[in-house]
Design a protein around this motif. Structure first.
Motif, PDB file in Angstrom:
ATOM      1  N   LEU A   5       0.425  -4.918  -0.870  1.00 28.57           N
ATOM      2  CA  LEU A   5       0.221  -5.838  -1.991  1.00 28.57           C
ATOM      3  C   LEU A   5       1.548  -6.312  -2.568  1.00 28.57           C
ATOM      4  O   LEU A   5       1.715  -7.493  -2.876  1.00 28.57           O
ATOM      5  N   ARG A   6       2.515  -5.412  -2.703  1.00 30.56           N
ATOM      6  CA  ARG A   6       3.797  -5.795  -3.289  1.00 30.56           C
ATOM      7  C   ARG A   6       4.517  -6.812  -2.411  1.00 30.56           C
ATOM      8  O   ARG A   6       5.034  -7.820  -2.911  1.00 30.56           O
ATOM      9  N   ASN A   7       4.542  -6.555  -1.092  1.00 35.29           N
ATOM     10  CA  ASN A   7       5.195  -7.511  -0.192  1.00 35.29           C
ATOM     11  C   ASN A   7       4.489  -8.857  -0.213  1.00 35.29           C
ATOM     12  O   ASN A   7       5.122  -9.913  -0.151  1.00 35.29           O
ATOM     13  N   ARG A   8       3.173  -8.824  -0.289  1.00 38.02           N
ATOM     14  CA  ARG A   8       2.398 -10.061  -0.298  1.00 38.02           C
ATOM     15  C   ARG A   8       2.708 -10.898  -1.537  1.00 38.02           C
ATOM     16  O   ARG A   8       2.840 -12.119  -1.467  1.00 38.02           O
ATOM     17  N   LEU A   9       2.814 -10.240  -2.685  1.00 35.98           N
ATOM     18  CA  LEU A   9       3.068 -10.958  -3.926  1.00 35.98           C
ATOM     19  C   LEU A   9       4.483 -11.522  -3.984  1.00 35.98           C
ATOM     20  O   LEU A   9       4.717 -12.562  -4.600  1.00 35.98           O
ATOM     21  N   GLN A  10       5.425 -10.846  -3.350  1.00 39.11           N
ATOM     22  CA  GLN A  10       6.814 -11.292  -3.394  1.00 39.11           C
ATOM     23  C   GLN A  10       7.138 -12.345  -2.353  1.00 39.11           C
ATOM     24  O   GLN A  10       8.164 -13.007  -2.462  1.00 39.11           O
TER      25      GLN A  10
END
Length: 327
Positions: free
Chosen positions: A232-237
């Motif tokens: 999720l973090r990589n996707r949002l960034q």
């Protein structure tokens, strides 16, 4: 291109305005003390505009002036229904009991917190806009997370890399041992043991290693492109272009995983690695290899001849982890 956190800044601005309004409320001087008194309503309009009369204990007289009555109060409190001998209505108000305005009525329509209320309202609106807008903007990016699929692809790429690495190691062991001695009547145990490992693994070991090498070469670049979908973090960034590439890579990974599952590649790779690691127990492998060589030495010489012209397989990148050997 990285994603710009617009709604995060909007929410931050809202919290700043909210904090300013709280500070203004906290630092504003206290209102003068007041107490509730009864009013005689002399005249009243439908919108609440009225003229009232009250007793001022500070000036010691009855005063009269304009006021804004509550137009929604019960009709029994209004003239002529209110039982007043003078025909007046009834209302209440707050009268200041201290300061220069004592004895005056507090205006219920006065806006004493206009700046504070405005900042508070703007702050709340910006906070809500930032929270709702940020969640709506993040929704399509959150829906693109395929962490489980990416983890499966990583495990398959690791298994492919391991079997390719194990096969290269087994072939190198044969060639290194062959330089030290020939397969004569009394051959050196080293090349015999190395050849025995490949004989036990069978011809399918070469096919599995070749398949694994090709599959690993296809998986590694796809996994790099699919990195935003791994969490999720990589996707949002990630930016829009990186997310689009990740979606295409995930689709290709899904197809490769389906083909690998249909062909049982992970099981084949695991079994081949186990077969190729049998030579690690040197004593037991030496005994088994010696006995097998005595039964069919020509098979060992043919296998050595088949391996000699082969080009060394491309060496995979070293793996940071090594799985346990299956028993």
């Amino acid at each position: 291109m990285r994603h710009v956190p617009l709604f995060r800044w909007i929410a931050t601005a809202g919290f700043a305005l909210f904090a300013c309004s709280v500070w203004l409320y906290a630092t504003e001087p206290d209102l003068p003390a007041a107490r509730q008194i009864d009013l005689a309503v002399i005249d009243e309009k439908a919108d609440g505009t009225c003229r009232v009369r009250w007793s001022d204990p500070y000036q010691k007289k009855t005063r009269e002036g304009p006021y804004h009555c509550d137009p929604g109060r019960a009709s029994s409190l209004k003239a002529p229904d209110y039982p007043d001998s003078r025909g007046y209505g009834w209302e209440t108000a707050f009268m200041f009991t201290e300061g220069p305005d004592r004895g005056d009525l507090e205006d219920p329509e006065a806006d004493r917190h206009s700046a504070e209320d405005t900042l508070l309202l703007l702050g709340v609106l910006l906070i809500l806009t930032g929270l709702v807008g940020g969640n709506l903007r993040a929704l399509p990016r959150v829906l693109g997370v395929e962490a489980r699929l990416v983890r499966r692809a990583i495990r398959l790429a690791e298994a492919a890399g391991w079997v390719s690495e194990d096969y290269v190691r087994a072939v190198d062991a044969v060639r290194d041992a062959e330089r030290r001695g020939e397969l004569g009547a009394a051959p050196d145990p080293g090349p015999v043991r190395a050849l025995w490992v490949l004989r036990e693994a069978g011809p399918q070991a070469y096919e599995a290693a070749a398949t694994a090498r090709d599959l690993a070469e296809r998986l590694h670049p796809l996994l790099e492109e699919a990195a935003p979908a791994a969490g999720l973090r990589n996707r949002l960034q990630a930016g829009p272009a990186a997310r689009a590439d990740a979606e295409a890579a995930v689709a290709e990974l899904r197809r490769l995983l389906a083909d690998a599952e249909r062909q049982g590649l992970r099981e084949r790779f695991a079994q081949t690695s186990v077969d190729l690691l049998r030579g690690q127990d040197a004593d037991r492998a030496a005994l088994a290899a010696g006995a097998d060589f005595e039964r069919d030495p020509e098979a060992y010489r043919r296998l050595l001849e088949d391996l000699a012209p082969l080009e060394p397989a491309a060496r995979p990148e070293p793996r940071p982890r090594r799985r346990r050997r299956r028993r």
